[in-house]
Write a protein that holds these residues in place. Structure first.
Motif, PDB file in Angstrom:
ATOM      1  N   ARG A  20       0.829  -1.210   0.000  1.00  0.00           N
ATOM      2  CA  ARG A  20       0.000   0.000   0.000  1.00  0.00           C
ATOM      3  C   ARG A  20       0.862   1.257   0.000  1.00  0.00           C
ATOM      4  N   LEU A  21       0.497   2.185  -0.861  1.00  0.00           N
ATOM      5  CA  LEU A  21       1.176   3.480  -0.954  1.00  0.00           C
ATOM      6  C   LEU A  21       0.236   4.564  -0.428  1.00  0.00           C
ATOM      7  N   ALA A  22       0.670   5.263   0.627  1.00  0.00           N
ATOM      8  CA  ALA A  22      -0.079   6.422   1.126  1.00  0.00           C
ATOM      9  C   ALA A  22       0.563   7.686   0.587  1.00  0.00           C
ATOM     10  N   VAL A  23      -0.251   8.556  -0.017  1.00  0.00           N
ATOM     11  CA  VAL A  23       0.187   9.888  -0.444  1.00  0.00           C
ATOM     12  C   VAL A  23      -0.476  10.878   0.500  1.00  0.00           C
ATOM     13  N   ILE A  24       0.373  11.646   1.197  1.00  0.00           N
ATOM     14  CA  ILE A  24      -0.097  12.480   2.301  1.00  0.00           C
ATOM     15  C   ILE A  24       0.202  13.949   1.984  1.00  0.00           C
ATOM     16  N   ASP A  25      -0.764  14.814   2.258  1.00  0.00           N
ATOM     17  CA  ASP A  25      -0.593  16.258   2.090  1.00  0.00           C
ATOM     18  C   ASP A  25      -0.304  16.840   3.477  1.00  0.00           C
ATOM     19  N   PRO A  26       0.963  17.069   3.818  1.00  0.00           N
ATOM     20  CA  PRO A  26       1.294  17.396   5.219  1.00  0.00           C
ATOM     21  C   PRO A  26       0.815  18.780   5.662  1.00  0.00           C
ATOM     22  N   ARG A  27       0.683  19.737   4.724  1.00  0.00           N
ATOM     23  CA  ARG A  27       0.288  21.096   5.128  1.00  0.00           C
ATOM     24  C   ARG A  27      -1.092  21.493   4.627  1.00  0.00           C
ATOM     25  N   GLY A  28      -1.620  20.730   3.662  1.00  0.00           N
ATOM     26  CA  GLY A  28      -2.920  21.065   3.085  1.00  0.00           C
ATOM     27  C   GLY A  28      -2.788  21.844   1.793  1.00  0.00           C
ATOM     28  N   GLU A  29      -3.779  21.661   0.897  1.00  0.00           N
ATOM     29  CA  GLU A  29      -3.865  22.388  -0.382  1.00  0.00           C
ATOM     30  C   GLU A  29      -2.649  22.180  -1.275  1.00  0.00           C
ATOM     31  N   GLN A  30      -2.120  20.936  -1.295  1.00  0.00           N
ATOM     32  CA  GLN A  30      -0.988  20.641  -2.178  1.00  0.00           C
ATOM     33  C   GLN A  30      -1.297  19.407  -3.007  1.00  0.00           C
TER      34      GLN A  30
END
Ligand SMILES: [Zn+2]
Length: 193
Positions: A20-30
């Protein structure tokens, strides 16, 4: 600990079937552009057209598979805390910035970043299809078909998780286009479990 893609850059890596690959937006709106190629034959690549055909919709979320140009499932979306991603628009590029923004000395964009990251895997520029644009918010008017690029709906810590259905080469960026990212360039995090 997740890996970090610095603002306006990209990377490529292998994702084995079943992982499984998680793609995370750490700060938001990216936004993060995601590409997938069959590890054993990179002529097989993620296909927006095939995926739309079989899903009968353009907004994809948890439960939806992403198909290849050969109609095989490459990835399943298994978690999604945002629910709005784009699969219509090509990776931003020198030409995007020249034509849409009028930049005279344009950044190479997601396209250039993906091409550089994928070159060691034998993938050339002309093999790069439309990316699955995680967190990109492109509402479409149902009657006219007119589309607009709006700020992402993602907040800090939001994520989308994909499960690989074949051994894959993945390309992934922290998008370089001002309009797609509500005017600022931020990092993207990713993690394989
Ligand atoms: Zn981009």
């Amino acid at each position: 600990m997740p890996h970090e893609i610095p603002p306006r850059s990209g990377t490529a890596f292998l994702l084995q079937r079943g992982r499984r690959l998680a793609v995370i937006d750490p700060r938001g709106e990216q936004v993060a552009d995601l590409l997938a190629f069959n590890h054993d034959d990179p002529g097989e690549a993620i296909s927006s057209g095939r995926t739309f055909d079989y899903a009968s919709k353009i907004y994809l979320t948890a439960g939806d598979p992403l198909y290849s140009n050969r109609s095989n499932i490459m990835l399943d979306i298994v978690e999604d805390s945002v629910g709005r991603h784009d699969f219509l628009l090509t990776p931003c590029s020198k030409d995007t910035f020249r034509i849409i923004y009028g930049d005279e000395d344009p950044h190479r964009g997601c396209f250039g970043n993906l091409a550089a990251a994928l070159a060691p895997y034998g993938i050339s520029e002309d093999m790069i299809p439309t990316a699955f644009n995680c967190f990109m918010n492109v509402p479409v008017d149902g009657k006219s078909g007119k589309l607009t690029v709006e700020p992402p709906l993602s907040k800090a810590g939001d994520r989308i998780v994909f499960e690989a259905r074949m051994d894959l080469i993945i390309g992934l960026t922290a998008c370089s286009a001002l309009q797609s990212n509500n005017g600022s360039f931020k990092p993207i995090h990713w993690q394989i479990d």
